[in-house]
Design a protein around this motif. Structure first.
Motif, PDB file in Angstrom:
ATOM      1  N   GLY A  16     -40.478  78.705 -49.522  1.00  0.00           N
ATOM      2  CA  GLY A  16     -39.595  78.008 -48.587  1.00  0.00           C
ATOM      3  C   GLY A  16     -38.944  78.962 -47.613  1.00  0.00           C
ATOM      4  N   LYS A  17     -38.525  80.119 -48.115  1.00  0.00           N
ATOM      5  CA  LYS A  17     -37.925  81.120 -47.230  1.00  0.00           C
ATOM      6  C   LYS A  17     -38.935  81.624 -46.214  1.00  0.00           C
ATOM      7  CE  LYS A  17     -34.400  82.860 -50.381  1.00  0.00           C
ATOM      8  NZ  LYS A  17     -33.937  84.004 -51.175  1.00  0.00           N
ATOM      9  N   ALA A  18     -40.166  81.870 -46.670  1.00  0.00           N
ATOM     10  CA  ALA A  18     -41.214  82.339 -45.761  1.00  0.00           C
ATOM     11  C   ALA A  18     -41.525  81.277 -44.705  1.00  0.00           C
ATOM     12  CB  ALA A  18     -42.470  82.702 -46.541  1.00  0.00           C
ATOM     13  N   ALA A  19     -41.567  80.018 -45.112  1.00  0.00           N
ATOM     14  CA  ALA A  19     -41.825  78.936 -44.157  1.00  0.00           C
ATOM     15  C   ALA A  19     -40.697  78.838 -43.137  1.00  0.00           C
ATOM     16  CB  ALA A  19     -41.998  77.611 -44.891  1.00  0.00           C
ATOM     17  N   TRP A  20     -39.474  79.016 -43.591  1.00  0.00           N
ATOM     18  CA  TRP A  20     -38.326  78.985 -42.680  1.00  0.00           C
ATOM     19  C   TRP A  20     -38.419  80.122 -41.652  1.00  0.00           C
ATOM     20  CZ3 TRP A  20     -34.546  76.065 -40.960  1.00  0.00           C
ATOM     21  CH2 TRP A  20     -33.493  76.661 -40.286  1.00  0.00           C
ATOM     22  N   ILE A  21     -38.764  81.315 -42.114  1.00  0.00           N
ATOM     23  CA  ILE A  21     -38.882  82.465 -41.217  1.00  0.00           C
ATOM     24  C   ILE A  21     -39.997  82.239 -40.206  1.00  0.00           C
ATOM     25  CG2 ILE A  21     -39.520  84.910 -41.126  1.00  0.00           C
ATOM     26  CD1 ILE A  21     -37.983  85.219 -43.800  1.00  0.00           C
ATOM     27  N   ALA A  22     -41.145  81.752 -40.679  1.00  0.00           N
ATOM     28  CA  ALA A  22     -42.272  81.506 -39.772  1.00  0.00           C
ATOM     29  C   ALA A  22     -41.923  80.415 -38.762  1.00  0.00           C
ATOM     30  CB  ALA A  22     -43.510  81.116 -40.581  1.00  0.00           C
ATOM     31  N   GLY A  23     -41.261  79.371 -39.215  1.00  0.00           N
ATOM     32  CA  GLY A  23     -40.899  78.277 -38.305  1.00  0.00           C
ATOM     33  C   GLY A  23     -39.923  78.697 -37.238  1.00  0.00           C
ATOM     34  N   THR A  24     -38.883  79.412 -37.619  1.00  0.00           N
ATOM     35  CA  THR A  24     -37.895  79.838 -36.625  1.00  0.00           C
ATOM     36  C   THR A  24     -38.487  80.875 -35.674  1.00  0.00           C
ATOM     37  OG1 THR A  24     -37.015  81.439 -38.228  1.00  0.00           O
ATOM     38  CG2 THR A  24     -35.873  79.329 -38.024  1.00  0.00           C
ATOM     39  N   THR A  25     -39.350  81.752 -36.181  1.00  0.00           N
ATOM     40  CA  THR A  25     -40.006  82.722 -35.308  1.00  0.00           C
ATOM     41  C   THR A  25     -40.876  82.012 -34.279  1.00  0.00           C
ATOM     42  OG1 THR A  25     -39.998  84.364 -37.078  1.00  0.00           O
ATOM     43  CG2 THR A  25     -41.528  84.733 -35.259  1.00  0.00           C
ATOM     44  N   PHE A  26     -41.599  80.987 -34.726  1.00  0.00           N
ATOM     45  CA  PHE A  26     -42.433  80.202 -33.802  1.00  0.00           C
ATOM     46  C   PHE A  26     -41.564  79.543 -32.730  1.00  0.00           C
ATOM     47  CE2 PHE A  26     -44.286  76.091 -32.627  1.00  0.00           C
ATOM     48  CZ  PHE A  26     -45.459  76.537 -32.028  1.00  0.00           C
ATOM     49  N   LEU A  27     -40.452  78.963 -33.159  1.00  0.00           N
ATOM     50  CA  LEU A  27     -39.578  78.295 -32.192  1.00  0.00           C
ATOM     51  C   LEU A  27     -39.002  79.270 -31.171  1.00  0.00           C
ATOM     52  CD1 LEU A  27     -37.629  75.768 -34.429  1.00  0.00           C
ATOM     53  CD2 LEU A  27     -39.337  75.254 -32.686  1.00  0.00           C
ATOM     54  N   ILE A  28     -38.608  80.423 -31.631  1.00  0.00           N
ATOM     55  CA  ILE A  28     -37.951  81.378 -30.739  1.00  0.00           C
ATOM     56  C   ILE A  28     -38.943  82.051 -29.797  1.00  0.00           C
ATOM     57  CG2 ILE A  28     -36.718  83.586 -30.708  1.00  0.00           C
ATOM     58  CD1 ILE A  28     -35.262  82.611 -33.236  1.00  0.00           C
ATOM     59  N   LEU A  29     -40.141  82.368 -30.295  1.00  0.00           N
ATOM     60  CA  LEU A  29     -41.091  83.121 -29.478  1.00  0.00           C
ATOM     61  C   LEU A  29     -42.120  82.246 -28.761  1.00  0.00           C
ATOM     62  CD1 LEU A  29     -41.786  86.121 -31.881  1.00  0.00           C
ATOM     63  CD2 LEU A  29     -40.236  86.030 -29.932  1.00  0.00           C
ATOM     64  N   SER A  30     -42.659  81.265 -29.426  1.00  0.00           N
ATOM     65  CA  SER A  30     -43.802  80.526 -28.875  1.00  0.00           C
ATOM     66  C   SER A  30     -43.401  79.354 -27.986  1.00  0.00           C
ATOM     67  CB  SER A  30     -44.684  80.013 -30.011  1.00  0.00           C
ATOM     68  OG  SER A  30     -45.141  81.093 -30.781  1.00  0.00           O
ATOM     69  N   VAL A  31     -42.393  78.615 -28.358  1.00  0.00           N
ATOM     70  CA  VAL A  31     -42.029  77.419 -27.588  1.00  0.00           C
ATOM     71  C   VAL A  31     -41.620  77.773 -26.163  1.00  0.00           C
ATOM     72  CG1 VAL A  31     -40.417  75.486 -27.460  1.00  0.00           C
ATOM     73  CG2 VAL A  31     -41.531  76.028 -29.617  1.00  0.00           C
TER      74      VAL A  31
END
Length: 102
Positions: A59-74
């Motif tokens: 869950g922690k890894a998914a949270w990190i990946a999700g927020t990183t995607f939002l901050i960098l990719s979107v």
């Protein structure tokens, strides 16, 4: 009362603290207190603990990946979309004005 060989009779012998439990109750008590059942319960508890830790870290890894995607990719995706819309607008203006594109 006459003395008997072999000790006490079944009626005089207390069952599980003096209660008159049935044979199924005594068997289930014996089975539930066996070392194999104890080891099985202990193994199940350890497996549940490991599964809980794994789920938490996943869950922690998914949270990190999700927020990183939002901050960098979107923002990158939004900017690329704007660029594409701007290019389409320029093409429309060029076709309306009759200028040729090189």
């Amino acid at each position: 009362m006459a003395a008997r060989k072999g000790g006490v009779s079944l009626r005089e012998r207390p069952h599980n603290g003096g209660r008159n439990d049935g044979i199924l109750s005594r068997i289930s008590t014996t089975i539930s207190q066996s070392p194999i059942v104890f080891q099985g319960k202990r193994t199940a508890c350890k497996a549940a603990f490991v599964a809980k830790k794994l789920l938490r870290s996943t869950g922690k890894a998914a949270w990190i990946a999700g927020t990183t995607f939002l901050i960098l990719s979107v923002p990158l995706i939004i900017e690329m979309d704007r660029e594409q819309q701007l290019n389409e607008l320029e093409l429309q203006q060029a076709s309306l004005l009759g200028t040729s594109q090189k």
